[in-house]
Write a protein that holds these residues in place. Structure first.
Motif, PDB file in Angstrom:
ATOM      1  N   MET A  95     -69.589  -5.758 -29.071  1.00  0.00           N
ATOM      2  CA  MET A  95     -69.252  -6.638 -28.021  1.00  0.00           C
ATOM      3  C   MET A  95     -68.523  -6.938 -27.151  1.00  0.00           C
ATOM      4  SD  MET A  95     -68.034 -10.730 -28.653  1.00  0.00           S
ATOM      5  CE  MET A  95     -67.214 -11.706 -28.009  1.00  0.00           C
ATOM      6  N   ALA A  96     -69.299  -6.562 -25.972  1.00  0.00           N
ATOM      7  CA  ALA A  96     -68.492  -6.411 -24.329  1.00  0.00           C
ATOM      8  C   ALA A  96     -67.818  -7.508 -24.096  1.00  0.00           C
ATOM      9  CB  ALA A  96     -69.340  -6.092 -23.702  1.00  0.00           C
ATOM     10  N   VAL A  97     -66.488  -7.209 -23.916  1.00  0.00           N
ATOM     11  CA  VAL A  97     -65.078  -7.887 -22.880  1.00  0.00           C
ATOM     12  C   VAL A  97     -65.834  -8.353 -21.941  1.00  0.00           C
ATOM     13  CG1 VAL A  97     -62.819  -8.450 -22.742  1.00  0.00           C
ATOM     14  CG2 VAL A  97     -63.953  -6.559 -24.884  1.00  0.00           C
ATOM     15  N   MET A  98     -65.597  -9.279 -21.569  1.00  0.00           N
ATOM     16  CA  MET A  98     -65.548 -10.269 -20.283  1.00  0.00           C
ATOM     17  C   MET A  98     -64.076  -8.979 -19.044  1.00  0.00           C
ATOM     18  SD  MET A  98     -67.794 -13.637 -20.041  1.00  0.00           S
ATOM     19  CE  MET A  98     -67.226 -14.122 -18.972  1.00  0.00           C
ATOM     20  N   SER A  99     -64.854  -9.169 -18.093  1.00  0.00           N
ATOM     21  CA  SER A  99     -63.287  -8.293 -17.014  1.00  0.00           C
ATOM     22  C   SER A  99     -63.315  -9.857 -16.699  1.00  0.00           C
ATOM     23  CB  SER A  99     -63.574  -8.188 -15.652  1.00  0.00           C
ATOM     24  OG  SER A  99     -64.878  -8.976 -14.974  1.00  0.00           O
ATOM     25  N   ILE A 100     -61.095 -10.046 -16.248  1.00  0.00           N
ATOM     26  CA  ILE A 100     -60.904 -11.219 -15.220  1.00  0.00           C
ATOM     27  C   ILE A 100     -61.768 -11.993 -14.479  1.00  0.00           C
ATOM     28  CG2 ILE A 100     -58.817 -12.044 -14.728  1.00  0.00           C
ATOM     29  CD1 ILE A 100     -57.048  -9.771 -15.922  1.00  0.00           C
ATOM     30  N   GLY A 101     -62.150 -11.408 -14.002  1.00  0.00           N
ATOM     31  CA  GLY A 101     -63.479 -11.851 -12.578  1.00  0.00           C
ATOM     32  C   GLY A 101     -64.258 -12.309 -13.171  1.00  0.00           C
ATOM     33  N   ALA A 102     -64.999 -12.034 -13.890  1.00  0.00           N
ATOM     34  CA  ALA A 102     -66.369 -12.958 -14.740  1.00  0.00           C
ATOM     35  C   ALA A 102     -65.915 -13.658 -15.405  1.00  0.00           C
ATOM     36  CB  ALA A 102     -67.213 -11.372 -15.726  1.00  0.00           C
ATOM     37  N   GLN A 103     -64.860 -13.950 -16.062  1.00  0.00           N
ATOM     38  CA  GLN A 103     -63.763 -15.095 -16.965  1.00  0.00           C
ATOM     39  C   GLN A 103     -63.512 -16.082 -15.599  1.00  0.00           C
ATOM     40  OE1 GLN A 103     -60.948 -13.897 -19.195  1.00  0.00           O
ATOM     41  NE2 GLN A 103     -62.073 -12.211 -20.427  1.00  0.00           N
ATOM     42  N   LEU A 104     -62.772 -15.691 -15.014  1.00  0.00           N
ATOM     43  CA  LEU A 104     -62.640 -16.956 -13.858  1.00  0.00           C
ATOM     44  C   LEU A 104     -63.857 -17.555 -13.333  1.00  0.00           C
ATOM     45  CD1 LEU A 104     -60.054 -18.002 -12.643  1.00  0.00           C
ATOM     46  CD2 LEU A 104     -60.318 -16.111 -10.721  1.00  0.00           C
TER      47      LEU A 104
ATOM     48  N   PRO B  72     -50.876 -12.068 -12.753  1.00  0.00           N
ATOM     49  CA  PRO B  72     -50.596 -12.152 -11.956  1.00  0.00           C
ATOM     50  C   PRO B  72     -50.169 -11.329 -10.337  1.00  0.00           C
ATOM     51  CG  PRO B  72     -48.979 -11.890 -13.580  1.00  0.00           C
ATOM     52  CD  PRO B  72     -50.470 -11.598 -13.270  1.00  0.00           C
ATOM     53  N   HIS B  73     -50.583  -9.822 -10.765  1.00  0.00           N
ATOM     54  CA  HIS B  73     -50.856  -8.930  -9.634  1.00  0.00           C
ATOM     55  C   HIS B  73     -51.891  -9.225  -8.664  1.00  0.00           C
ATOM     56  CE1 HIS B  73     -52.736  -7.811 -13.158  1.00  0.00           C
ATOM     57  NE2 HIS B  73     -52.900  -6.856 -11.855  1.00  0.00           N
ATOM     58  N   ILE B  74     -52.970  -9.908  -9.570  1.00  0.00           N
ATOM     59  CA  ILE B  74     -54.139  -9.897  -8.175  1.00  0.00           C
ATOM     60  C   ILE B  74     -54.125 -10.757  -7.035  1.00  0.00           C
ATOM     61  CG2 ILE B  74     -57.072  -9.868  -9.359  1.00  0.00           C
ATOM     62  CD1 ILE B  74     -56.640  -8.871 -11.894  1.00  0.00           C
ATOM     63  N   GLU B  75     -55.213 -10.501  -6.288  1.00  0.00           N
ATOM     64  CA  GLU B  75     -54.999 -11.269  -4.770  1.00  0.00           C
ATOM     65  C   GLU B  75     -56.669 -12.348  -5.631  1.00  0.00           C
ATOM     66  OE1 GLU B  75     -55.778 -10.997  -0.039  1.00  0.00           O
ATOM     67  OE2 GLU B  75     -55.133  -9.097  -1.241  1.00  0.00           O
ATOM     68  N   LEU B  76     -57.195 -12.999  -4.623  1.00  0.00           N
ATOM     69  CA  LEU B  76     -58.077 -13.482  -5.113  1.00  0.00           C
ATOM     70  C   LEU B  76     -58.690 -13.970  -3.770  1.00  0.00           C
ATOM     71  CD1 LEU B  76     -60.925 -15.420  -6.708  1.00  0.00           C
ATOM     72  CD2 LEU B  76     -59.248 -17.163  -6.352  1.00  0.00           C
TER      73      LEU B  76
ATOM     74  N   ALA C  69     -57.341 -19.545  -7.549  1.00  0.00           N
ATOM     75  CA  ALA C  69     -55.683 -18.784  -7.388  1.00  0.00           C
ATOM     76  C   ALA C  69     -54.372 -19.273  -8.577  1.00  0.00           C
ATOM     77  CB  ALA C  69     -55.497 -18.896  -6.269  1.00  0.00           C
ATOM     78  N   GLU C  70     -55.003 -21.052  -9.158  1.00  0.00           N
ATOM     79  CA  GLU C  70     -53.729 -20.976  -9.786  1.00  0.00           C
ATOM     80  C   GLU C  70     -54.364 -20.356 -11.401  1.00  0.00           C
ATOM     81  OE1 GLU C  70     -53.357 -25.196  -9.376  1.00  0.00           O
ATOM     82  OE2 GLU C  70     -52.371 -24.608  -7.511  1.00  0.00           O
ATOM     83  N   THR C  71     -55.287 -20.687 -11.488  1.00  0.00           N
ATOM     84  CA  THR C  71     -55.136 -19.570 -13.496  1.00  0.00           C
ATOM     85  C   THR C  71     -55.722 -18.470 -13.165  1.00  0.00           C
ATOM     86  OG1 THR C  71     -57.181 -21.994 -12.910  1.00  0.00           O
ATOM     87  CG2 THR C  71     -57.413 -19.721 -14.375  1.00  0.00           C
ATOM     88  N   LEU C  72     -55.556 -17.343 -12.044  1.00  0.00           N
ATOM     89  CA  LEU C  72     -55.861 -15.620 -12.248  1.00  0.00           C
ATOM     90  C   LEU C  72     -54.178 -16.238 -12.071  1.00  0.00           C
ATOM     91  CD1 LEU C  72     -56.706 -14.041 -11.450  1.00  0.00           C
ATOM     92  CD2 LEU C  72     -57.406 -14.010  -9.375  1.00  0.00           C
ATOM     93  N   ARG C  73     -53.454 -16.676 -11.316  1.00  0.00           N
ATOM     94  CA  ARG C  73     -51.783 -15.786 -11.668  1.00  0.00           C
ATOM     95  C   ARG C  73     -51.739 -15.559 -13.112  1.00  0.00           C
ATOM     96  NH1 ARG C  73     -50.759 -18.184  -6.890  1.00  0.00           N
ATOM     97  NH2 ARG C  73     -50.843 -20.546  -7.213  1.00  0.00           N
ATOM     98  N   ARG C  74     -52.431 -16.857 -13.724  1.00  0.00           N
ATOM     99  CA  ARG C  74     -51.691 -16.474 -14.826  1.00  0.00           C
ATOM    100  C   ARG C  74     -52.403 -15.933 -15.972  1.00  0.00           C
ATOM    101  NH1 ARG C  74     -52.025 -22.426 -14.458  1.00  0.00           N
ATOM    102  NH2 ARG C  74     -54.371 -22.400 -15.638  1.00  0.00           N
TER     103      ARG C  74
END
Length: 83
Positions: free
Chosen positions: A1-10, A73-77, A65-70
């Protein structure tokens, strides 16, 4: 099963939210510490009939952006409004 990236999940999470008003969020790029998303606002009227309102770009960006920070934290949106 492929794991979704943080971006794809967001994007998947917030696309469901904006679909209600006819909007769309898409993943444009995920390069290291930057996630670029496209936002196509929906077509709900300004009167918010039936409790359906268009989510302004700045508010959507802030929520994402708030969701992504959790999650990364180092990723820019970066958000682009699409026609």
């Amino acid at each position: 099963m492929a794991v979704m990236s943080i971006g794809a999940q967001l994007v998947a999470e917030f696309d469901r939210m904006v679909r209600r008003d006819g909007g769309e969020v898409t993943l444009l790029a995920e390069d290291g510490d930057v996630i670029r998303v496209g936002y196509r606002p929906g077509n709900a009227g300004p009167d918010c009939r039936d409790d359906v309102c268009i989510l302004p770009q700045q508010e959507l960006w802030q929520l994402m952006a708030e969701t992504l920070r959790r999650r990364g934290p180092h990723i820019e949106l970066v958000m682009e409004v699409l026609p």
